[in-house]
Design a protein around this motif. Structure first.
Motif, mmCIF file in Angstrom:
data_model
loop_
_atom_site.group_PDB
_atom_site.id
_atom_site.type_symbol
_atom_site.label_atom_id
_atom_site.label_comp_id
_atom_site.label_asym_id
_atom_site.label_seq_id
_atom_site.Cartn_x
_atom_site.Cartn_y
_atom_site.Cartn_z
ATOM 1 N N LEU A 156 0.784 -1.241 0.000
ATOM 2 C CA LEU A 156 0.000 0.000 0.000
ATOM 3 C C LEU A 156 0.813 1.286 0.000
ATOM 4 N N VAL A 157 2.065 1.208 0.453
ATOM 5 C CA VAL A 157 2.771 2.452 0.789
ATOM 6 C C VAL A 157 3.031 3.406 -0.376
ATOM 7 N N ASN A 158 3.090 2.868 -1.583
ATOM 8 C CA ASN A 158 3.265 3.798 -2.710
ATOM 9 C C ASN A 158 1.927 4.194 -3.343
ATOM 10 N N ASN A 159 0.839 4.032 -2.576
ATOM 11 C CA ASN A 159 -0.511 4.372 -3.043
ATOM 12 C C ASN A 159 -0.845 3.817 -4.420
ATOM 13 N N PRO A 160 -0.811 2.474 -4.562
ATOM 14 C CA PRO A 160 -1.083 1.895 -5.884
ATOM 15 C C PRO A 160 -2.558 2.040 -6.264
ATOM 16 N N ALA A 161 -2.809 2.087 -7.560
ATOM 17 C CA ALA A 161 -4.194 2.107 -8.043
ATOM 18 C C ALA A 161 -4.778 0.701 -7.988
ATOM 19 N N ILE A 162 -3.887 -0.300 -8.130
ATOM 20 C CA ILE A 162 -4.339 -1.692 -8.184
ATOM 21 C C ILE A 162 -3.546 -2.544 -7.205
ATOM 22 N N ILE A 163 -4.247 -3.433 -6.515
ATOM 23 C CA ILE A 163 -3.547 -4.472 -5.756
ATOM 24 C C ILE A 163 -3.783 -5.805 -6.449
ATOM 25 N N LEU A 164 -2.676 -6.504 -6.741
ATOM 26 C CA LEU A 164 -2.743 -7.835 -7.331
ATOM 27 C C LEU A 164 -2.296 -8.830 -6.278
ATOM 28 N N ALA A 165 -3.151 -9.796 -5.986
ATOM 29 C CA ALA A 165 -2.843 -10.732 -4.913
ATOM 30 C C ALA A 165 -2.991 -12.162 -5.416
ATOM 31 N N ASP A 166 -1.897 -12.941 -5.361
ATOM 32 C CA ASP A 166 -1.918 -14.323 -5.843
ATOM 33 C C ASP A 166 -2.093 -15.256 -4.647
ATOM 34 N N GLU A 167 -3.270 -15.823 -4.510
ATOM 35 C CA GLU A 167 -3.602 -16.726 -3.398
ATOM 36 C C GLU A 167 -3.234 -16.128 -2.036
ATOM 37 N N PRO A 168 -3.694 -14.921 -1.740
ATOM 38 C CA PRO A 168 -3.263 -14.253 -0.504
ATOM 39 C C PRO A 168 -3.719 -14.960 0.773
ATOM 40 N N THR A 169 -4.738 -15.820 0.667
ATOM 41 C CA THR A 169 -5.216 -16.517 1.869
ATOM 42 C C THR A 169 -4.841 -18.000 1.833
ATOM 43 N N GLY A 170 -4.047 -18.387 0.828
ATOM 44 C CA GLY A 170 -3.725 -19.805 0.612
ATOM 45 C C GLY A 170 -3.001 -20.469 1.767
ATOM 46 N N ASN A 171 -2.219 -19.690 2.533
ATOM 47 C CA ASN A 171 -1.475 -20.264 3.662
ATOM 48 C C ASN A 171 -2.114 -19.929 5.002
ATOM 49 N N LEU A 172 -3.352 -19.463 4.994
ATOM 50 C CA LEU A 172 -3.962 -18.983 6.236
ATOM 51 C C LEU A 172 -5.153 -19.842 6.650
ATOM 52 N N ASP A 173 -5.418 -19.876 7.967
ATOM 53 C CA ASP A 173 -6.630 -20.547 8.440
ATOM 54 C C ASP A 173 -7.840 -19.688 8.056
ATOM 55 N N THR A 174 -9.034 -20.267 8.214
ATOM 56 C CA THR A 174 -10.261 -19.599 7.752
ATOM 57 C C THR A 174 -10.442 -18.212 8.361
ATOM 58 N N LYS A 175 -10.218 -18.106 9.671
ATOM 59 C CA LYS A 175 -10.452 -16.832 10.338
ATOM 60 C C LYS A 175 -9.471 -15.756 9.840
ATOM 61 N N SER A 176 -8.194 -16.098 9.755
ATOM 62 C CA SER A 176 -7.206 -15.127 9.264
ATOM 63 C C SER A 176 -7.496 -14.753 7.815
ATOM 64 N N GLY A 177 -7.925 -15.741 7.030
ATOM 65 C CA GLY A 177 -8.273 -15.486 5.635
ATOM 66 C C GLY A 177 -9.403 -14.471 5.530
ATOM 67 N N GLU A 178 -10.394 -14.612 6.399
ATOM 68 C CA GLU A 178 -11.529 -13.669 6.382
ATOM 69 C C GLU A 178 -11.072 -12.277 6.807
ATOM 70 N N GLU A 179 -10.154 -12.218 7.758
ATOM 71 C CA GLU A 179 -9.626 -10.909 8.189
ATOM 72 C C GLU A 179 -8.912 -10.210 7.030
ATOM 73 N N ILE A 180 -8.165 -11.000 6.272
ATOM 74 C CA ILE A 180 -7.461 -10.428 5.113
ATOM 75 C C ILE A 180 -8.488 -9.920 4.090
ATOM 76 N N MET A 181 -9.538 -10.701 3.861
ATOM 77 C CA MET A 181 -10.569 -10.279 2.898
ATOM 78 C C MET A 181 -11.285 -9.022 3.385
ATOM 79 N N SER A 182 -11.453 -8.916 4.703
ATOM 80 C CA SER A 182 -12.082 -7.728 5.260
ATOM 81 C C SER A 182 -11.212 -6.483 5.015
ATOM 82 N N ILE A 183 -9.896 -6.655 5.133
ATOM 83 C CA ILE A 183 -8.980 -5.535 4.846
ATOM 84 C C ILE A 183 -9.075 -5.154 3.365
ATOM 85 N N PHE A 184 -9.096 -6.162 2.493
ATOM 86 C CA PHE A 184 -9.236 -5.870 1.061
ATOM 87 C C PHE A 184 -10.560 -5.144 0.786
#
Ligand code: ADP
Ligand code: ADP
Length: 231
Positions: A156-184
């Motif tokens: 985020l720090v360079n204020n991108p127009a687009i975030i590209l995420a490749d399997e960002p929740t692939g290594n996370l448990d369900t709860k952490s995955g949902e937290e990441i999706m909530s941030i997105f």
């Protein structure tokens, strides 16, 4: 924001040709939130690499924010990438011996931003992802979900127009995955365009649109009904 027309990508390894993407056309507008799905080998990573300006199409057109990628030199392409795109990966890709805040400062170091501003902006980004109290922790002192939040702050720090995420929740448990999706979801509400790859329908349901690839072709493109919004 992203305009792709009749895009093909062929990999040549010796005499073997693999058609990783076949005649793909699509538009992704500003402020969309898109999930890319499809079986392994269907072309998802190839698509993300091209959208992220890490690789170029073999044939076809890609316009990013009105810029024709084909016309750019490698150096110009790298500059566009750094300016417009933030990357998030399945395996976080953090420097393991370096504190959270230093990891987040890194892209600004490359962008030549002054030390004091780097620190300030890194702190703001970490606060935004809820890690204001973990800034001096190193990756191995953080949970998987926290590591991914550091990676999102770094994206985020360079204020991108687009975030590209490749399997960002692939290594996370369900709860952490949902937290990441909530941030997105909150970033998307603030106007960031998000494109992510996922194998999990329950993750894709948090986005607004799902695009499916199969054997290099775009086979389905639909809006998400009954979208799940996490608070
Ligand atoms: P994922 O399915 O998690 O996106 P990858 O993108 O790592 O996995 O790989 C997808 C497929 O592409 C795999 O079958 C892999 O063997 C192949 N692949 C990835 N990179 C290369 C490469 N540099 N050369 C040949 N095949 C590759
Ligand atoms: P996915 O991400 O959906 O798993 P990929 O885009 O990684 O799919 O791969 C699509 C096809 O292209 C696969 O057949 C894969 O083996 C091939 N491929 C991917 N990257 C390379 C590469 N760098 N060199 C050769 N073949 C590749």
């Amino acid at each position: 924001m992203i305009k792709i027309e009749n895009l093909n990508k062929t990999y040549k390894t010796g005499s073997v040709e693999v058609h990783a993407l076949k005649d793909v056309s699509l538009d992704i507008k500003k402020n969309e939130f898109v999930s890319i799905m499809g079986p392994s080998g269907s072309g998802k990573s190839t698509f993300m690499n091209i959208v992220g300006c890490l690789d170029r199409p073999t044939t076809g057109k890609y316009m990013l924010d009105g810029i024709d990628i084909e016309k750019l030199s490698e150096k110009e392409l790298a500059a566009i990438r750094n300016k417009k795109i933030g990357f998030v990966f399945q395996s976080f890709n953090l420097l393991s011996r370096t504190s959270a805040i230093k990891n987040v400062e890194l892209p600004m170091l490359y962008a030549g931003i002054h030390a004091k501003d780097r620190r300030k902006r890194a702190l703001e980004a970490l606060e935004k992802v809820g890690l204001g109290d973990r800034i001096h922790h190193k990756p191995n002192e953080l949970s998987g979900g926290q590591k991914q939040r550091v990676a999102i702050a770094r994206a985020l720090v360079n204020n991108p127009a687009i975030i590209l995420a490749d399997e960002p929740t692939g290594n996370l448990d369900t709860k952490s995955g949902e937290e990441i999706m909530s941030i997105f979801q909150s970033l998307n509400e603030e106007g960031v365009t998000i494109v992510l790859v996922t194998h999990e329908p329950d993750i894709a349901k948090h986005s607004k649109r799902i695009i499916t690839f199969r054997d290099g072709r775009l086979i389905n493109d639909e809006l998400v009904e009954n979208r799940v919004v996490v608070n």
